[in-house]
Design a protein around this motif. Structure first.
Motif, PDB file in Angstrom:
ATOM      1  N   MET A   1      61.727  19.246  65.649  1.00 13.00           N
ATOM      2  CA  MET A   1      60.408  18.889  65.145  1.00 13.00           C
ATOM      3  C   MET A   1      60.425  18.725  63.629  1.00 13.00           C
ATOM      4  SD  MET A   1      57.499  18.516  66.901  1.00 13.00           S
ATOM      5  CE  MET A   1      57.439  19.734  68.197  1.00 13.00           C
ATOM      6  N   VAL A   2      61.162  19.582  62.954  1.00 16.54           N
ATOM      7  CA  VAL A   2      61.243  19.495  61.486  1.00 16.54           C
ATOM      8  C   VAL A   2      61.902  18.191  61.066  1.00 16.54           C
ATOM      9  CG1 VAL A   2      62.272  20.507  59.425  1.00 16.54           C
ATOM     10  CG2 VAL A   2      61.240  21.987  61.143  1.00 16.54           C
ATOM     11  N   PHE A   3      63.001  17.831  61.705  1.00 11.90           N
ATOM     12  CA  PHE A   3      63.676  16.590  61.338  1.00 11.90           C
ATOM     13  C   PHE A   3      62.838  15.371  61.717  1.00 11.90           C
ATOM     14  CE2 PHE A   3      67.644  19.240  61.462  1.00 11.90           C
ATOM     15  CZ  PHE A   3      67.936  19.098  60.112  1.00 11.90           C
ATOM     16  N   ALA A   4      62.076  15.479  62.798  1.00 12.53           N
ATOM     17  CA  ALA A   4      61.159  14.391  63.131  1.00 12.53           C
ATOM     18  C   ALA A   4      60.067  14.270  62.084  1.00 12.53           C
ATOM     19  CB  ALA A   4      60.542  14.633  64.519  1.00 12.53           C
ATOM     20  N   ALA A   5      59.563  15.401  61.606  1.00 10.10           N
ATOM     21  CA  ALA A   5      58.558  15.380  60.533  1.00 10.10           C
ATOM     22  C   ALA A   5      59.128  14.776  59.263  1.00 10.10           C
ATOM     23  CB  ALA A   5      58.053  16.800  60.268  1.00 10.10           C
ATOM     24  N   ALA A   6      60.442  14.900  59.079  1.00  9.65           N
ATOM     25  CA  ALA A   6      61.077  14.296  57.900  1.00  9.65           C
ATOM     26  C   ALA A   6      60.951  12.781  57.924  1.00  9.65           C
ATOM     27  CB  ALA A   6      62.553  14.701  57.843  1.00  9.65           C
ATOM     28  N   VAL A   7      60.945  12.197  59.116  1.00  8.85           N
ATOM     29  CA  VAL A   7      60.749  10.749  59.226  1.00  8.85           C
ATOM     30  C   VAL A   7      59.340  10.390  58.759  1.00  8.85           C
ATOM     31  CG1 VAL A   7      60.738   8.775  60.788  1.00  8.85           C
ATOM     32  CG2 VAL A   7      62.365  10.644  61.159  1.00  8.85           C
ATOM     33  N   PHE A   8      58.375  11.158  59.200  1.00  3.00           N
ATOM     34  CA  PHE A   8      56.975  10.907  58.855  1.00  3.00           C
ATOM     35  C   PHE A   8      56.768  11.014  57.348  1.00  3.00           C
ATOM     36  CE2 PHE A   8      52.434  11.580  58.686  1.00  3.00           C
ATOM     37  CZ  PHE A   8      51.939  10.861  59.765  1.00  3.00           C
ATOM     38  N   THR A   9      57.212  12.122  56.759  1.00  2.00           N
ATOM     39  CA  THR A   9      57.021  12.314  55.324  1.00  2.00           C
ATOM     40  C   THR A   9      57.860  11.332  54.511  1.00  2.00           C
ATOM     41  OG1 THR A   9      58.735  14.034  55.315  1.00  2.00           O
ATOM     42  CG2 THR A   9      56.474  14.753  55.583  1.00  2.00           C
ATOM     43  N   GLY A  10      59.058  11.018  55.006  1.00  2.00           N
ATOM     44  CA  GLY A  10      59.906  10.069  54.284  1.00  2.00           C
ATOM     45  C   GLY A  10      59.274   8.700  54.193  1.00  2.00           C
ATOM     46  N   VAL A  11      58.687   8.220  55.290  1.00  2.00           N
ATOM     47  CA  VAL A  11      58.029   6.904  55.276  1.00  2.00           C
ATOM     48  C   VAL A  11      56.763   6.939  54.433  1.00  2.00           C
ATOM     49  CG1 VAL A  11      56.824   5.217  56.727  1.00  2.00           C
ATOM     50  CG2 VAL A  11      59.015   6.178  57.477  1.00  2.00           C
ATOM     51  N   LEU A  12      55.959   7.996  54.572  1.00  2.00           N
ATOM     52  CA  LEU A  12      54.734   8.108  53.775  1.00  2.00           C
ATOM     53  C   LEU A  12      55.038   8.036  52.286  1.00  2.00           C
ATOM     54  CD1 LEU A  12      52.341  10.857  55.269  1.00  2.00           C
ATOM     55  CD2 LEU A  12      51.794   8.475  54.758  1.00  2.00           C
ATOM     56  N   THR A  13      56.082   8.754  51.878  1.00  2.00           N
ATOM     57  CA  THR A  13      56.427   8.805  50.453  1.00  2.00           C
ATOM     58  C   THR A  13      57.171   7.554  50.013  1.00  2.00           C
ATOM     59  OG1 THR A  13      56.593  11.217  50.599  1.00  2.00           O
ATOM     60  CG2 THR A  13      57.587  10.163  48.670  1.00  2.00           C
ATOM     61  N   GLY A  14      58.177   7.169  50.782  1.00  2.00           N
ATOM     62  CA  GLY A  14      59.027   6.047  50.378  1.00  2.00           C
ATOM     63  C   GLY A  14      58.293   4.726  50.274  1.00  2.00           C
ATOM     64  N   THR A  15      57.370   4.459  51.191  1.00  2.00           N
ATOM     65  CA  THR A  15      56.634   3.193  51.155  1.00  2.00           C
ATOM     66  C   THR A  15      55.552   3.163  50.081  1.00  2.00           C
ATOM     67  OG1 THR A  15      55.079   4.009  52.838  1.00  2.00           O
ATOM     68  CG2 THR A  15      56.996   2.766  53.610  1.00  2.00           C
ATOM     69  N   GLY A  16      55.257   4.336  49.510  1.00  2.00           N
ATOM     70  CA  GLY A  16      54.200   4.401  48.507  1.00  2.00           C
ATOM     71  C   GLY A  16      52.815   4.641  49.094  1.00  2.00           C
ATOM     72  N   MET A  17      52.736   4.889  50.407  1.00  2.00           N
ATOM     73  CA  MET A  17      51.431   5.108  51.038  1.00  2.00           C
ATOM     74  C   MET A  17      50.713   6.318  50.440  1.00  2.00           C
ATOM     75  SD  MET A  17      52.113   4.427  55.095  1.00  2.00           S
ATOM     76  CE  MET A  17      52.730   2.867  55.714  1.00  2.00           C
ATOM     77  N   VAL A  18      51.444   7.409  50.253  1.00  2.24           N
ATOM     78  CA  VAL A  18      50.829   8.624  49.720  1.00  2.24           C
ATOM     79  C   VAL A  18      50.226   8.372  48.352  1.00  2.24           C
ATOM     80  CG1 VAL A  18      51.353  10.893  48.773  1.00  2.24           C
ATOM     81  CG2 VAL A  18      52.166  10.298  51.041  1.00  2.24           C
ATOM     82  N   GLU A  19      50.970   7.704  47.495  1.00  5.06           N
ATOM     83  CA  GLU A  19      50.485   7.434  46.143  1.00  5.06           C
ATOM     84  C   GLU A  19      49.230   6.563  46.162  1.00  5.06           C
ATOM     85  OE1 GLU A  19      52.088   5.394  41.969  1.00  5.06           O
ATOM     86  OE2 GLU A  19      53.432   5.655  43.686  1.00  5.06           O
ATOM     87  N   HIS A  20      49.231   5.528  46.984  1.00  3.85           N
ATOM     88  CA  HIS A  20      48.065   4.645  47.058  1.00  3.85           C
ATOM     89  C   HIS A  20      46.857   5.366  47.673  1.00  3.85           C
ATOM     90  CE1 HIS A  20      50.952   1.465  46.186  1.00  3.85           C
ATOM     91  NE2 HIS A  20      49.928   0.644  45.986  1.00  3.85           N
ATOM     92  N   MET A  21      47.101   6.199  48.686  1.00  3.66           N
ATOM     93  CA  MET A  21      46.010   6.955  49.286  1.00  3.66           C
ATOM     94  C   MET A  21      45.387   7.908  48.273  1.00  3.66           C
ATOM     95  SD  MET A  21      47.942   7.756  52.896  1.00  3.66           S
ATOM     96  CE  MET A  21      46.817   9.022  53.436  1.00  3.66           C
ATOM     97  N   ALA A  22      46.234   8.598  47.509  1.00  2.00           N
ATOM     98  CA  ALA A  22      45.726   9.535  46.509  1.00  2.00           C
ATOM     99  C   ALA A  22      44.933   8.811  45.427  1.00  2.00           C
ATOM    100  CB  ALA A  22      46.892  10.302  45.884  1.00  2.00           C
ATOM    101  N   ASP A  23      45.463   7.680  44.943  1.00  3.39           N
ATOM    102  CA  ASP A  23      44.759   6.912  43.900  1.00  3.39           C
ATOM    103  C   ASP A  23      43.407   6.430  44.407  1.00  3.39           C
ATOM    104  OD1 ASP A  23      46.864   7.303  42.208  1.00  3.39           O
ATOM    105  OD2 ASP A  23      47.779   5.335  42.542  1.00  3.39           O
ATOM    106  N   TRP A  24      43.355   6.007  45.678  1.00  3.95           N
ATOM    107  CA  TRP A  24      42.091   5.517  46.231  1.00  3.95           C
ATOM    108  C   TRP A  24      41.061   6.636  46.319  1.00  3.95           C
ATOM    109  CZ3 TRP A  24      39.298   6.849  50.612  1.00  3.95           C
ATOM    110  CH2 TRP A  24      38.235   5.986  50.918  1.00  3.95           C
ATOM    111  N   VAL A  25      41.515   7.824  46.771  1.00  2.81           N
ATOM    112  CA  VAL A  25      40.603   8.957  46.907  1.00  2.81           C
ATOM    113  C   VAL A  25      40.059   9.376  45.551  1.00  2.81           C
ATOM    114  CG1 VAL A  25      40.432  11.390  47.516  1.00  2.81           C
ATOM    115  CG2 VAL A  25      41.612   9.813  49.044  1.00  2.81           C
ATOM    116  N   VAL A  26      40.946   9.474  44.563  1.00  7.02           N
ATOM    117  CA  VAL A  26      40.506   9.873  43.221  1.00  7.02           C
ATOM    118  C   VAL A  26      39.581   8.813  42.624  1.00  7.02           C
ATOM    119  CG1 VAL A  26      41.270  10.365  40.864  1.00  7.02           C
ATOM    120  CG2 VAL A  26      42.552  11.280  42.811  1.00  7.02           C
TER     121      VAL A  26
END
Length: 481
Positions: free
Chosen positions: A344-369
């Protein structure tokens, strides 16, 4: 576009696991892979996954050896006196057992590590819940919420991250927050009391002898959800508020074979079998001392936690089971838990890796702020506290504290709000954060308690949100933020 896709990916994942259309491991891998291709970055998927796996590899190693260590401690009888003592003290009263779960989880959380807290709490309380046919999502929900409040300890992680990100002293953030956090902990105890009363109403209150006698009775299978169902329920199958979930790897369903239930009971109660061959009564104080030393070393940060558990597991196996066949048998006995959790941890690494690597997290945070109105500037502490609930649930603590918090602090400073107030407010969402699908420790909790992650999420989120709001409201009321 990345903002929309990021929220869509998270929403898709949550819907699929909560409706049990996909298993958490499959959803954590396939959903981000699909969205990575959708944003046109499929060629970089491998890089994102490897980076995510690299970041979570120490956590996976820690969990693997921690499960082996605490599994051995259960086998040799370290927690047997605790379980027997709690059962006698609680007098088979479901209300006392649920409150005891909250108190135990809060106390063990002092070590600052969620995985360890959940292993010890579930190891001690799981047999009691099974003996009395209590709802296992109550166990996981109360333990996760209590640990979330205590996770704000300076050595727990979030407070240190906030201090580092804003260049503040951790004690200046944490010490004034103690009254608000105490109110949050009281809210958890009150929640445990209410849920315990609900379980007592459904099951009734038994004597110790009656509770122990249930082991010898054949289970009857009924279909139902939470609420008052009378004392005739033996083993409930089904989802819903207060419903006990099926073992990990299979969904609960009506019509399960009684023979299978009896086999499951035999396995689950093995931990309290007073005649099991793995007991090591002559080594009890050695094992207790080893566990105390291990937790002390973790708090003092003498070595990285994965290294401590690796050494602890090796020493526990060697001393308690000096013969190689016995060691192999103990490792094999806990291999299922190790594989489920580490997978489960390594599967979660795929989720977090894509969220961070694609820039989704950064864009989501900027939009919220950016969505915060200028008129709310003087109230940025309140805004930060409210934002900490969804943001720490949908992203890692590192992403929130190092990526979003500095932006919120700058916005607050422009309106005269001190960084200390912003940092304190950012801790409010930790009660909810500990049930996030991005937190590896939660998979230890649901895995050991044999609860479906979707059932845990449906049951726990509303109570965790309420607890976080209590912390935030208390902080504002006391003038802390």
């Amino acid at each position: 576009m990345l903002t929309i896709l990021g929220f869509a990916m998270i929403a898709t994942f949550l819907v699929l696991i909560m409706t049990k259309k996909m298993s958490p491991i499959a959803a954590l891998v396939l959903i981000p892979a699909l969205f990575c291709v959708a944003v046109g970055q499929g060629a970089h998927l491998g890089d994102y996954v490897i980076e995510g796996v690299g970041n979570l590899a120490p956590t996976a190693a820690m969990l693997m050896f921690a499960i082996v260590y605490f599994g051995v401690m259960i086998d040799v009888g370290l927690f047997d006196p605790v379980v027997r003592g709690i059962l006698r003290f609680c007098k088979a009263d479901p209300m006392r057992i649920v409150v005891g779960t909250a108190v135990l989880a809060a106390i063990v959380s002092l070590d600052g590590d969620g995985s360890t807290t959940f292993m010890i709490t579930v190891s001690a309380m799981y047999p009691l819940y099974k003996r009395l046919k209590m709802s296992l999502v109550v166990l996981t929900g109360v333990a996760a919420t209590a640990n979330g409040v205590m996770n704000t300890l300076p050595w727990g992680g979030p407070t240190a991250r906030a201090a580092t990100a804003l260049k503040l002293d951790a004690s200046e953030i944490f010490v004034p927050m103690i009254p608000a956090l105490a109110m949050g902990l009281l809210a958890v105890f009150a929640l445990a009391y209410v849920l315990g009363r609900r379980e007592r109403k459904r099951l009734g209150m038994l004597t110790l002898d009656e509770a122990l006698a249930r082991d010898a009775e054949p289970d009857t299978v009924t279909v139902g959800a939470g609420g008052a169902g009378g004392g005739t329920d033996r083993l409930r199958k089904g989802a819903g508020s207060g419903a006990a979930s099926a073992p990990a790897g299979g969904a609960a369903g009506a019509g399960a074979a009684e023979a299978g239930d009896e086999e499951e009971e035999d396995e689950e109660f093995q931990g309290l079998d007073p005649n099991r061959s793995t007991l090591r009564p002559k080594l009890y104080w050695f094992n207790a001392g080893l566990t105390a030393a291990l937790l002390t070393a973790m708090i003092m940060e003498l070595m990285p936690i994965p290294v401590l558990f690796l050494l602890g597991a090796a020493l526990a196996l060697t001393v308690n089971f000096p013969h190689m066949p016995d060691q192999r048998a103990r490792i094999a006995a806990h291999a299922d838990n190790v594989l489920n959790v580490s997978g489960m941890v390594f599967a979660a690494a795929v989720f977090t890796g894509v969220l961070t690597g694609t820039g989704m997290v950064e864009h989501m945070a900027d939009w919220v702020v950016g969505a915060v109105p200028d008129a709310m500037g003087p109230h940025m502490a309140l805004v930060t506290g409210l934002l900490s609930l969804p943001l720490t649930y949908f992203m890692s603590n590192d992403g929130f504290y190092f990526g979003v918090l500095p932006v919120l602090a700058e916005a607050g400073a422009a309106h005269g709000v001190s960084p200390l107030e912003i940092a304190r407010a950012s801790l409010a969402g930790q009660a909810l954060h500990m049930s996030s699908p991005l937190v590896p420790a939660v998979y230890v909790l649901v895995g050991m308690a044999r609860v479906e992650f979707g059932d845990h999420t449906r049951f726990t989120v509303k109570w965790a949100v309420l607890t976080s709001l209590v912390v935030l409201a208390a902080g504002i009321l006391f003038g802390i933020m």
